[in-house]
Design a protein around this motif. Structure first.
Motif, PDB file in Angstrom:
ATOM      1  N   SER A  48     -39.571  49.735 -31.622  1.00 58.03           N
ATOM      2  CA  SER A  48     -38.416  50.082 -32.440  1.00 58.03           C
ATOM      3  C   SER A  48     -37.511  48.873 -32.589  1.00 58.03           C
ATOM      4  CB  SER A  48     -37.638  51.245 -31.801  1.00 58.03           C
ATOM      5  OG  SER A  48     -36.546  51.608 -32.621  1.00 58.03           O
ATOM      6  N   LEU A  49     -37.342  48.438 -33.831  1.00 50.60           N
ATOM      7  CA  LEU A  49     -36.470  47.306 -34.162  1.00 50.60           C
ATOM      8  C   LEU A  49     -35.407  47.742 -35.164  1.00 50.60           C
ATOM      9  CD1 LEU A  49     -39.273  44.615 -34.581  1.00 50.60           C
ATOM     10  CD2 LEU A  49     -37.699  44.813 -32.651  1.00 50.60           C
ATOM     11  N   TRP A  50     -35.019  49.041 -35.125  1.00 50.86           N
ATOM     12  CA  TRP A  50     -34.069  49.560 -36.104  1.00 50.86           C
ATOM     13  C   TRP A  50     -32.767  48.755 -36.076  1.00 50.86           C
ATOM     14  CZ3 TRP A  50     -29.475  51.491 -34.059  1.00 50.86           C
ATOM     15  CH2 TRP A  50     -29.482  51.827 -32.700  1.00 50.86           C
ATOM     16  N   GLY A  51     -32.273  48.426 -37.246  1.00 56.83           N
ATOM     17  CA  GLY A  51     -30.994  47.736 -37.342  1.00 56.83           C
ATOM     18  C   GLY A  51     -31.021  46.286 -36.927  1.00 56.83           C
ATOM     19  N   CYS A  52     -32.197  45.684 -36.734  1.00 60.86           N
ATOM     20  CA  CYS A  52     -32.271  44.275 -36.332  1.00 60.86           C
ATOM     21  C   CYS A  52     -32.120  43.394 -37.570  1.00 60.86           C
ATOM     22  CB  CYS A  52     -33.573  43.995 -35.595  1.00 60.86           C
ATOM     23  SG  CYS A  52     -33.609  44.644 -33.914  1.00 60.86           S
ATOM     24  N   SER A  53     -30.901  43.327 -38.086  1.00 60.93           N
ATOM     25  CA  SER A  53     -30.632  42.589 -39.314  1.00 60.93           C
ATOM     26  C   SER A  53     -30.657  41.084 -39.105  1.00 60.93           C
ATOM     27  CB  SER A  53     -29.271  43.016 -39.879  1.00 60.93           C
ATOM     28  OG  SER A  53     -28.247  42.842 -38.892  1.00 60.93           O
ATOM     29  N   GLY A  54     -30.697  40.614 -37.853  1.00 56.35           N
ATOM     30  CA  GLY A  54     -30.781  39.189 -37.586  1.00 56.35           C
ATOM     31  C   GLY A  54     -32.204  38.686 -37.486  1.00 56.35           C
ATOM     32  N   LEU A  55     -33.153  39.546 -37.796  1.00 59.50           N
ATOM     33  CA  LEU A  55     -34.577  39.198 -37.714  1.00 59.50           C
ATOM     34  C   LEU A  55     -35.084  38.853 -39.108  1.00 59.50           C
ATOM     35  CD1 LEU A  55     -36.828  39.230 -35.486  1.00 59.50           C
ATOM     36  CD2 LEU A  55     -37.445  41.489 -36.369  1.00 59.50           C
TER      37      LEU A  55
END
Length: 392
Positions: free
Chosen positions: A281-288
Protein backbone atom coordinates in the motif's frame (compact mmCIF):
# COMPACT_ATOMS: atom_id res chain seq x y z
CA UNK A 1 -30.50 -3.23 27.05
CA UNK A 2 -27.52 -4.91 28.69
CA UNK A 3 -29.77 -6.27 31.43
CA UNK A 4 -32.16 -7.74 28.86
CA UNK A 5 -29.30 -9.39 26.97
CA UNK A 6 -27.83 -10.75 30.19
CA UNK A 7 -31.20 -12.22 31.21
CA UNK A 8 -32.11 -13.63 27.79
CA UNK A 9 -28.73 -15.14 26.90
CA UNK A 10 -27.32 -16.91 29.95
CA UNK A 11 -24.65 -18.73 27.91
CA UNK A 12 -23.62 -15.77 25.74
CA UNK A 13 -20.16 -16.24 24.21
CA UNK A 14 -19.83 -13.25 21.85
CA UNK A 15 -21.39 -9.77 22.02
CA UNK A 16 -20.90 -6.85 19.62
CA UNK A 17 -22.40 -3.34 19.51
CA UNK A 18 -22.03 -1.21 16.40
CA UNK A 19 -23.18 2.41 16.26
CA UNK A 20 -24.68 4.25 13.29
CA UNK A 21 -23.49 7.76 12.43
CA UNK A 22 -26.20 9.45 14.50
CA UNK A 23 -26.32 6.94 17.35
CA UNK A 24 -25.10 7.63 20.89
CA UNK A 25 -23.88 4.86 23.15
CA UNK A 26 -24.65 5.86 26.75
CA UNK A 27 -23.42 2.68 28.43
CA UNK A 28 -21.35 3.51 31.52
CA UNK A 29 -18.31 1.75 32.85
CA UNK A 30 -20.22 0.44 35.85
CA UNK A 31 -22.91 -1.10 33.64
CA UNK A 32 -20.39 -2.70 31.29
CA UNK A 33 -18.33 -4.09 34.16
CA UNK A 34 -21.38 -5.66 35.76
CA UNK A 35 -22.43 -7.20 32.43
CA UNK A 36 -19.02 -8.79 31.85
CA UNK A 37 -18.85 -10.13 35.41
CA UNK A 38 -22.26 -11.82 35.03
CA UNK A 39 -21.47 -13.48 31.69
CA UNK A 40 -19.26 -16.39 32.72
CA UNK A 41 -19.08 -17.75 29.16
CA UNK A 42 -18.36 -14.46 27.37
CA UNK A 43 -15.16 -14.72 25.34
CA UNK A 44 -15.57 -12.04 22.65
CA UNK A 45 -16.67 -8.43 23.34
CA UNK A 46 -16.60 -5.61 20.76
CA UNK A 47 -18.29 -2.24 21.44
CA UNK A 48 -18.25 1.01 19.46
CA UNK A 49 -19.03 4.48 20.81
CA UNK A 50 -17.59 4.05 24.31
CA UNK A 51 -17.50 7.81 24.96
CA UNK A 52 -19.54 7.70 28.17
CA UNK A 53 -17.79 4.91 30.03
CA UNK A 54 -16.01 7.28 32.41
CA UNK A 55 -14.08 4.46 34.02
CA UNK A 56 -13.60 0.80 33.25
CA UNK A 57 -13.34 -2.20 35.54
CA UNK A 58 -13.57 -5.50 33.69
CA UNK A 59 -12.95 -8.77 35.48
CA UNK A 60 -13.42 -12.02 33.58
CA UNK A 61 -11.71 -15.39 33.43
CA UNK A 62 -13.37 -16.27 30.09
CA UNK A 63 -12.83 -13.10 28.02
CA UNK A 64 -10.23 -13.63 25.26
CA UNK A 65 -10.98 -10.77 22.80
CA UNK A 66 -11.82 -7.16 23.74
CA UNK A 67 -12.35 -4.28 21.28
CA UNK A 68 -13.47 -0.85 22.56
CA UNK A 69 -13.60 2.25 20.35
CA UNK A 70 -14.21 6.00 20.90
CA UNK A 71 -12.85 5.86 24.45
CA UNK A 72 -12.55 9.29 26.03
CA UNK A 73 -11.06 10.56 29.30
CA UNK A 74 -11.10 7.25 31.15
CA UNK A 75 -10.44 8.17 34.80
CA UNK A 76 -9.53 4.62 35.78
CA UNK A 77 -9.03 1.46 33.80
CA UNK A 78 -8.76 -2.01 35.33
CA UNK A 79 -8.85 -4.97 32.97
CA UNK A 80 -8.32 -8.11 35.02
CA UNK A 81 -8.68 -10.82 32.38
CA UNK A 82 -5.95 -13.43 32.74
CA UNK A 83 -7.00 -15.29 29.56
CA UNK A 84 -7.26 -12.20 27.35
CA UNK A 85 -5.40 -12.80 24.07
CA UNK A 86 -6.37 -9.76 21.98
CA UNK A 87 -7.17 -6.17 22.95
CA UNK A 88 -8.00 -3.14 20.79
CA UNK A 89 -8.43 0.25 22.44
CA UNK A 90 -9.31 3.19 20.18
CA UNK A 91 -9.34 6.61 21.86
CA UNK A 92 -11.01 9.84 20.85
CA UNK A 93 -8.95 12.23 18.72
CA UNK A 94 -9.84 15.15 21.02
CA UNK A 95 -6.80 17.01 22.33
CA UNK A 96 -8.22 17.24 25.87
CA UNK A 97 -8.48 13.49 26.40
CA UNK A 98 -7.14 12.98 29.93
CA UNK A 99 -6.69 9.19 29.91
CA UNK A 100 -3.47 8.11 31.64
CA UNK A 101 -2.07 5.70 29.05
CA UNK A 102 1.09 5.00 31.05
CA UNK A 103 -0.85 3.65 34.03
CA UNK A 104 -3.19 1.80 31.67
CA UNK A 105 -0.51 -0.19 29.82
CA UNK A 106 1.32 -0.90 33.06
CA UNK A 107 -1.87 -2.43 34.46
CA UNK A 108 -2.38 -4.54 31.35
CA UNK A 109 1.00 -6.12 31.85
CA UNK A 110 0.10 -7.19 35.35
CA UNK A 111 -3.48 -8.40 34.87
CA UNK A 112 -3.42 -9.72 31.27
CA UNK A 113 -0.14 -11.66 31.04
CA UNK A 114 -1.27 -13.83 28.08
CA UNK A 115 -1.87 -11.01 25.61
CA UNK A 116 -0.70 -11.83 22.08
CA UNK A 117 -2.33 -9.04 20.02
CA UNK A 118 -2.43 -5.42 21.17
CA UNK A 119 -3.83 -2.44 19.26
CA UNK A 120 -3.91 1.06 20.76
CA UNK A 121 -4.90 4.14 18.75
CA UNK A 122 -4.42 7.48 20.50
CA UNK A 123 -2.84 10.86 19.79
CA UNK A 124 -1.50 10.71 23.37
CA UNK A 125 0.77 7.76 22.65
CA UNK A 126 4.37 8.70 23.47
CA UNK A 127 7.81 7.29 24.14
CA UNK A 128 6.96 7.20 27.87
CA UNK A 129 3.93 5.02 27.11
CA UNK A 130 6.09 2.67 25.06
CA UNK A 131 8.60 2.40 27.92
CA UNK A 132 5.78 1.53 30.32
CA UNK A 133 4.52 -1.08 27.88
CA UNK A 134 7.90 -2.69 27.33
CA UNK A 135 8.54 -2.89 31.07
CA UNK A 136 5.29 -4.82 31.51
CA UNK A 137 5.35 -8.60 31.48
CA UNK A 138 3.94 -9.18 27.99
CA UNK A 139 6.63 -11.37 26.47
CA UNK A 140 4.07 -13.34 24.45
CA UNK A 141 3.09 -10.43 22.18
CA UNK A 142 3.02 -11.32 18.50
CA UNK A 143 1.08 -8.34 17.10
CA UNK A 144 1.71 -4.77 18.33
CA UNK A 145 -0.12 -1.77 16.87
CA UNK A 146 0.52 1.70 18.32
CA UNK A 147 -1.24 4.12 15.97
CA UNK A 148 -1.39 7.94 15.79
CA UNK A 149 1.44 8.51 18.31
CA UNK A 150 3.50 11.30 16.75
CA UNK A 151 5.65 11.32 19.92
CA UNK A 152 6.80 7.74 19.24
CA UNK A 153 10.42 7.97 18.02
CA UNK A 154 13.37 5.75 17.14
CA UNK A 155 14.16 5.29 20.84
CA UNK A 156 10.69 3.78 21.17
CA UNK A 157 11.55 1.30 18.42
CA UNK A 158 14.70 0.34 20.33
CA UNK A 159 12.60 -0.41 23.41
CA UNK A 160 10.11 -2.47 21.39
CA UNK A 161 12.73 -4.54 19.60
CA UNK A 162 14.59 -5.32 22.82
CA UNK A 163 11.42 -6.42 24.63
CA UNK A 164 9.40 -8.27 21.97
CA UNK A 165 11.74 -10.28 19.71
CA UNK A 166 8.99 -12.47 18.21
CA UNK A 167 6.64 -9.89 16.69
CA UNK A 168 4.83 -10.97 13.53
CA UNK A 169 2.99 -7.65 13.00
CA UNK A 170 4.22 -4.16 13.89
CA UNK A 171 2.11 -1.07 13.20
CA UNK A 172 3.63 2.32 14.06
CA UNK A 173 1.52 4.38 11.67
CA UNK A 174 1.43 8.08 12.47
CA UNK A 175 4.70 7.96 14.42
CA UNK A 176 7.91 9.98 14.04
CA UNK A 177 10.28 7.06 13.52
CA UNK A 178 12.92 7.35 10.78
CA UNK A 179 14.94 5.05 8.55
CA UNK A 180 17.15 4.41 11.60
CA UNK A 181 14.15 2.88 13.37
CA UNK A 182 13.46 0.71 10.34
CA UNK A 183 17.05 -0.52 10.55
CA UNK A 184 16.45 -1.65 14.14
CA UNK A 185 13.28 -3.46 13.07
CA UNK A 186 15.17 -5.28 10.32
CA UNK A 187 17.97 -6.32 12.68
CA UNK A 188 15.61 -7.98 15.17
CA UNK A 189 12.68 -9.37 13.16
CA UNK A 190 14.04 -10.93 9.94
CA UNK A 191 12.71 -14.38 10.88
CA UNK A 192 9.31 -13.39 12.30
CA UNK A 193 7.85 -10.16 10.87
CA UNK A 194 5.27 -10.67 8.12
CA UNK A 195 3.31 -7.39 8.35
CA UNK A 196 4.80 -3.90 8.72
CA UNK A 197 2.62 -0.79 8.73
CA UNK A 198 4.23 2.65 8.59
CA UNK A 199 1.50 4.88 7.16
CA UNK A 200 2.01 8.62 7.64
CA UNK A 201 5.51 8.43 9.08
CA UNK A 202 7.01 11.65 7.63
CA UNK A 203 10.61 10.82 8.62
CA UNK A 204 10.68 7.54 6.68
CA UNK A 205 12.05 7.69 3.13
CA UNK A 206 11.86 5.40 0.13
CA UNK A 207 15.34 4.16 1.02
CA UNK A 208 14.08 2.97 4.41
CA UNK A 209 11.14 1.16 2.84
CA UNK A 210 13.39 -0.40 0.23
CA UNK A 211 15.78 -1.55 2.96
CA UNK A 212 12.93 -3.12 4.94
CA UNK A 213 11.74 -5.16 1.96
CA UNK A 214 15.29 -6.33 1.30
CA UNK A 215 15.99 -7.36 4.90
CA UNK A 216 12.63 -8.86 5.91
CA UNK A 217 12.17 -11.97 3.74
CA UNK A 218 8.88 -13.05 5.36
CA UNK A 219 7.02 -9.80 4.68
CA UNK A 220 3.58 -10.33 3.17
CA UNK A 221 2.11 -6.88 3.81
CA UNK A 222 3.65 -3.43 4.01
CA UNK A 223 1.67 -0.18 4.28
CA UNK A 224 3.54 3.08 3.64
CA UNK A 225 0.54 5.29 2.88
CA UNK A 226 1.22 9.05 3.05
CA UNK A 227 4.83 8.38 4.05
CA UNK A 228 6.59 9.43 0.83
CA UNK A 229 4.77 12.72 0.43
CA UNK A 230 5.11 15.66 -1.89
CA UNK A 231 7.12 18.19 0.19
CA UNK A 232 4.86 21.00 -1.05
CA UNK A 233 1.89 19.43 0.78
CA UNK A 234 1.61 20.18 4.49
CA UNK A 235 -0.85 19.89 7.37
CA UNK A 236 -2.18 16.45 6.59
CA UNK A 237 -4.96 15.33 8.94
CA UNK A 238 -4.97 11.66 9.84
CA UNK A 239 -8.05 9.70 10.76
CA UNK A 240 -8.99 6.09 11.29
CA UNK A 241 -11.70 3.97 12.83
CA UNK A 242 -9.12 2.61 15.24
CA UNK A 243 -10.25 -0.97 14.82
CA UNK A 244 -7.91 -3.47 13.20
CA UNK A 245 -8.77 -5.18 9.94
CA UNK A 246 -8.76 -8.90 9.41
CA UNK A 247 -5.03 -8.77 8.74
CA UNK A 248 -4.39 -6.80 11.93
CA UNK A 249 -3.81 -3.52 10.14
CA UNK A 250 -5.71 -0.32 10.81
CA UNK A 251 -7.35 1.76 8.08
CA UNK A 252 -6.09 5.36 8.04
CA UNK A 253 -7.29 8.19 5.84
CA UNK A 254 -6.12 11.71 5.21
CA UNK A 255 -8.53 14.62 4.78
CA UNK A 256 -6.88 18.01 4.39
CA UNK A 257 -3.82 19.36 2.65
CA UNK A 258 -2.29 22.80 2.23
CA UNK A 259 0.07 23.48 -0.66
CA UNK A 260 3.22 25.55 -0.16
CA UNK A 261 4.69 26.35 -3.58
CA UNK A 262 7.87 27.79 -2.01
CA UNK A 263 9.12 24.35 -0.92
CA UNK A 264 11.58 22.66 -3.26
CA UNK A 265 10.09 19.51 -4.75
CA UNK A 266 12.34 16.45 -4.40
CA UNK A 267 10.77 13.22 -5.54
CA UNK A 268 11.90 9.70 -4.67
CA UNK A 269 11.99 6.34 -6.42
CA UNK A 270 11.17 2.97 -4.91
CA UNK A 271 12.57 -0.39 -6.05
CA UNK A 272 11.21 -3.56 -4.45
CA UNK A 273 12.14 -7.13 -5.27
CA UNK A 274 10.50 -9.59 -2.89
CA UNK A 275 9.47 -13.21 -3.18
CA UNK A 276 6.74 -13.31 -0.50
CA UNK A 277 5.10 -9.86 -0.54
CA UNK A 278 1.35 -10.10 -1.24
CA UNK A 279 0.01 -6.63 -0.40
CA UNK A 280 1.71 -3.27 -0.90
CA UNK A 281 0.00 0.00 0.00
CA UNK A 282 1.47 3.29 -1.20
CA UNK A 283 -1.75 5.35 -0.98
CA UNK A 284 -1.13 9.08 -0.96
CA UNK A 285 2.61 8.77 -1.71
CA UNK A 286 2.65 11.94 -3.80
CA UNK A 287 6.43 12.28 -3.38
CA UNK A 288 7.01 9.10 -5.39
CA UNK A 289 7.84 9.55 -9.07
CA UNK A 290 9.32 6.12 -9.92
CA UNK A 291 8.26 2.61 -8.93
CA UNK A 292 9.82 -0.72 -9.93
CA UNK A 293 8.28 -3.90 -8.51
CA UNK A 294 9.45 -7.47 -8.99
CA UNK A 295 7.11 -9.32 -6.64
CA UNK A 296 5.78 -12.60 -8.07
CA UNK A 297 3.34 -13.16 -5.17
CA UNK A 298 1.91 -9.61 -5.04
CA UNK A 299 -1.88 -9.65 -5.47
CA UNK A 300 -2.96 -6.22 -4.15
CA UNK A 301 -1.33 -2.88 -4.96
CA UNK A 302 -2.70 0.45 -3.71
CA UNK A 303 -1.49 3.50 -5.63
CA UNK A 304 -4.42 5.80 -4.80
CA UNK A 305 -3.44 9.49 -5.03
CA UNK A 306 0.14 8.79 -6.17
CA UNK A 307 -0.21 11.96 -8.20
CA UNK A 308 3.41 12.41 -9.30
CA UNK A 309 4.19 8.83 -10.34
CA UNK A 310 5.47 8.90 -13.94
CA UNK A 311 4.16 6.22 -16.35
CA UNK A 312 7.57 5.85 -17.99
CA UNK A 313 9.11 5.18 -14.57
CA UNK A 314 6.72 2.40 -13.67
CA UNK A 315 7.54 -1.29 -14.00
CA UNK A 316 5.26 -4.00 -12.57
CA UNK A 317 6.66 -7.52 -12.75
CA UNK A 318 3.89 -9.02 -10.64
CA UNK A 319 2.15 -11.86 -12.52
CA UNK A 320 -0.33 -12.64 -9.72
CA UNK A 321 -1.80 -9.15 -9.33
CA UNK A 322 -5.54 -9.29 -8.68
CA UNK A 323 -6.31 -5.69 -7.62
CA UNK A 324 -4.64 -2.38 -8.43
CA UNK A 325 -6.12 0.78 -6.86
CA UNK A 326 -5.43 3.98 -8.83
CA UNK A 327 -8.09 6.43 -7.64
CA UNK A 328 -6.84 10.00 -7.88
CA UNK A 329 -4.02 9.12 -10.31
CA UNK A 330 -3.47 10.67 -13.72
CA UNK A 331 -5.24 9.04 -16.66
CA UNK A 332 -1.94 8.40 -18.41
CA UNK A 333 -0.69 6.47 -15.38
CA UNK A 334 -3.87 4.38 -15.30
CA UNK A 335 -3.33 3.50 -18.93
CA UNK A 336 0.26 2.48 -18.31
CA UNK A 337 -0.81 0.25 -15.43
CA UNK A 338 -3.52 -1.37 -17.53
CA UNK A 339 -1.03 -2.04 -20.31
CA UNK A 340 1.33 -3.79 -17.92
CA UNK A 341 -1.11 -5.84 -15.84
CA UNK A 342 -3.13 -6.81 -18.92
CA UNK A 343 -0.03 -8.10 -20.72
CA UNK A 344 -0.50 -5.50 -23.47
CA UNK A 345 -3.89 -6.90 -24.53
CA UNK A 346 -5.65 -3.58 -24.01
CA UNK A 347 -6.57 -3.44 -27.69
CA UNK A 348 -9.29 -5.97 -26.87
CA UNK A 349 -10.66 -3.84 -24.02
CA UNK A 350 -13.74 -2.75 -25.95
CA UNK A 351 -14.86 -6.37 -26.22
CA UNK A 352 -14.97 -6.64 -22.45
CA UNK A 353 -16.86 -3.64 -21.02
CA UNK A 354 -16.18 -2.25 -17.57
CA UNK A 355 -18.30 -3.42 -14.68
CA UNK A 356 -18.96 -1.90 -11.31
CA UNK A 357 -18.30 -3.50 -7.97
CA UNK A 358 -20.81 -3.55 -5.13
CA UNK A 359 -19.23 -0.45 -3.57
CA UNK A 360 -19.69 1.52 -6.80
CA UNK A 361 -16.01 1.53 -7.80
CA UNK A 362 -15.09 0.91 -11.40
CA UNK A 363 -13.70 -2.47 -12.38
CA UNK A 364 -11.72 -3.16 -15.53
CA UNK A 365 -11.75 -6.85 -16.40
CA UNK A 366 -8.94 -8.67 -18.15
CA UNK A 367 -10.13 -10.99 -20.90
CA UNK A 368 -9.49 -14.70 -20.36
CA UNK A 369 -8.41 -16.02 -23.74
CA UNK A 370 -10.00 -19.30 -24.68
CA UNK A 371 -7.13 -20.34 -26.90
CA UNK A 372 -4.50 -19.58 -24.30
CA UNK A 373 -3.43 -22.43 -22.05
CA UNK A 374 -2.97 -21.44 -18.39
CA UNK A 375 0.69 -21.26 -17.48
CA UNK A 376 2.16 -22.57 -14.26
CA UNK A 377 4.95 -21.05 -12.19
CA UNK A 378 7.79 -22.92 -10.59
CA UNK A 379 5.55 -24.05 -7.72
CA UNK A 380 3.07 -25.70 -10.08
CA UNK A 381 0.20 -23.28 -9.50
CA UNK A 382 -1.95 -21.89 -12.28
CA UNK A 383 -1.04 -18.31 -13.06
CA UNK A 384 -3.61 -15.63 -12.27
CA UNK A 385 -4.94 -14.11 -15.50
CA UNK A 386 -7.58 -11.79 -14.07
CA UNK A 387 -6.85 -8.40 -12.55
CA UNK A 388 -9.14 -5.55 -11.51
CA UNK A 389 -7.97 -1.93 -11.74
CA UNK A 390 -10.03 0.24 -9.41
CA UNK A 391 -10.14 3.84 -10.63
CA UNK A 392 -12.81 5.37 -8.41
Amino acid sequence: MLACVAFSCPNLEAFEIRTADTAINRITGDELGRFVAEKKSLSNLKIEGCTHLGFLNLCSSSLSTLWLSDLYSISKMIINCPNLKEISLDFSRKENDSTDLITMVDGLGRSCPNLRNMHIASIRLSHAVVLALTSANLRGLRMLSLVLGSAIVDASVAAITSSYPNLELLDLSGSSISDCGIGMICNVFPQTLSRLLLALCPNVTASGIQFATAQLPLLQLIDCGMTICDPSVQNVHLEGDGLPNGDGSCELNYQKKVTNPKLHQMYQKLIIKHGQLKKLSLWGCSGLDALYLNCPELNDLNLNSCTNLHPERLLLQCPNLENVHVSGCQDILRGAIQNQVFNDFTSLEDQFPCKRLADGSKRVQVPRFLDQQPSCNEKGRTRQTLCAVHVS
